[in-house]
Motif scaffolding. Structure first.
Motif, PDB file in Angstrom:
ATOM      1  N   VAL A 116       0.692  -1.132   0.117  1.00  0.00           N
ATOM      2  CA  VAL A 116       0.076   0.039  -0.075  1.00  0.00           C
ATOM      3  C   VAL A 116       0.878   1.163   0.022  1.00  0.00           C
ATOM      4  CG1 VAL A 116      -1.535   1.194   1.220  1.00  0.00           C
ATOM      5  CG2 VAL A 116      -2.011  -1.074   1.097  1.00  0.00           C
ATOM      6  N   ARG A 117       1.958   1.347   0.838  1.00  0.00           N
ATOM      7  CA  ARG A 117       2.885   2.323   0.963  1.00  0.00           C
ATOM      8  C   ARG A 117       3.539   2.537  -0.216  1.00  0.00           C
ATOM      9  NH1 ARG A 117       3.966   7.459   0.951  1.00  0.00           N
ATOM     10  NH2 ARG A 117       6.099   7.906   1.703  1.00  0.00           N
ATOM     11  N   TYR A 118       4.120   1.531  -0.615  1.00  0.00           N
ATOM     12  CA  TYR A 118       4.866   1.389  -1.939  1.00  0.00           C
ATOM     13  C   TYR A 118       3.730   2.109  -3.156  1.00  0.00           C
ATOM     14  CZ  TYR A 118       7.124   0.055  -6.114  1.00  0.00           C
ATOM     15  OH  TYR A 118       8.012   0.340  -7.282  1.00  0.00           O
ATOM     16  N   ASN A 119       2.846   1.611  -3.254  1.00  0.00           N
ATOM     17  CA  ASN A 119       1.985   2.239  -4.257  1.00  0.00           C
ATOM     18  C   ASN A 119       1.603   3.649  -4.281  1.00  0.00           C
ATOM     19  OD1 ASN A 119       1.517  -0.151  -6.028  1.00  0.00           O
ATOM     20  ND2 ASN A 119      -0.128  -0.693  -4.570  1.00  0.00           N
ATOM     21  N   GLN A 120       1.746   4.219  -2.969  1.00  0.00           N
ATOM     22  CA  GLN A 120       1.563   5.555  -2.781  1.00  0.00           C
ATOM     23  C   GLN A 120       2.878   6.298  -3.230  1.00  0.00           C
ATOM     24  OE1 GLN A 120       1.248   5.493   1.558  1.00  0.00           O
ATOM     25  NE2 GLN A 120      -1.207   5.436   1.331  1.00  0.00           N
ATOM     26  N   ASP A 123       2.880   6.578  -6.985  1.00  0.00           N
ATOM     27  CA  ASP A 123       1.834   7.676  -7.416  1.00  0.00           C
ATOM     28  C   ASP A 123       2.311   8.833  -7.162  1.00  0.00           C
ATOM     29  OD1 ASP A 123       0.039   5.656  -7.857  1.00  0.00           O
ATOM     30  OD2 ASP A 123      -1.093   6.120  -6.230  1.00  0.00           O
ATOM     31  N   ARG A 124       3.519   9.156  -5.973  1.00  0.00           N
ATOM     32  CA  ARG A 124       3.900  10.397  -6.113  1.00  0.00           C
ATOM     33  C   ARG A 124       4.861  10.690  -7.098  1.00  0.00           C
ATOM     34  NH1 ARG A 124       7.257  12.092  -0.518  1.00  0.00           N
ATOM     35  NH2 ARG A 124       8.167  13.976  -1.298  1.00  0.00           N
ATOM     36  N   ASP A 127       3.334  11.478 -10.234  1.00  0.00           N
ATOM     37  CA  ASP A 127       2.680  12.730 -10.224  1.00  0.00           C
ATOM     38  C   ASP A 127       4.022  13.985 -10.395  1.00  0.00           C
ATOM     39  OD1 ASP A 127       0.309  12.100 -10.149  1.00  0.00           O
ATOM     40  OD2 ASP A 127       0.011  12.172  -7.718  1.00  0.00           O
TER      41      ASP A 127
END
Length: 158
Positions: A116-120, A123-124, A127
């Protein structure tokens, strides 16, 4: 910086045993403790040695996922590279970054508590330069040979 045989011995020992006492290091490299300490300080001030880090056994401490990510930027400008690298420095889970030649621009080592944190993080990174970042992730299943220092005997010329 020119390194003699004793400097090389000092570096080889310190790579494997950074917490060795100066007395023990001096014995191993056949120097007096004061001469050994002077050489170590000289190597430190020249930037050849440092920083000293502890190698942690992460699975004994916590759950985590390690991912090797390859990144390509569609915009090859130096401004895009600088912006991307600056952003990486602000993400503590990105523990290593190498700028490379070839198909990819960067190899990243990312250590996160979970996917979950890796996917965040991913995404960052996407962006940062919308539509201009390509990334491929490779989850590390097992580390067969962890980094434990450079092969100085093979790299340094006599």
């Amino acid at each position: 910086m020119q390194l003699d045989r004793i400097d090389r011995k000092i570096l080889s020992v310190l790579q494997r045993e950074a917490r060795i006492t100066n007395q023990a290091l001096a014995t191993r490299v056949d120097l007096s403790p004061s001469s050994c300490l002077n050489r170590v300080k000289k190597l430190e001030s020249a930037g050849v040695i440092g920083p000293y880090l502890a190698v942690l056994d992460l699975p004994k401490l916590c759950r985590s996922v390690t991912v090797i990510a390859t990144v390509s930027l569609k915009d090859p400008s130096s401004e895009s590279f600088r912006m991307f690298e600056a952003a990486l420095k602000e993400i503590p889970e990105v523990v290593e970054c190498d700028t490379v030649s070839g198909v990819f621009d960067f190899f990243l080592r990312i250590v996160a508590p979970d996917m979950v944190r890796y996917n965040q993080i991913v995404d960052r990174l996407f962006d940062l330069i919308p539509g201009k970042v390509n990334m491929s992730s490779h989850v590390v299943l097992e580390q067969g040979k962890p980094f434990r220092g450079f092969p100085l005997n093979e790299l340094l010329e006599e």
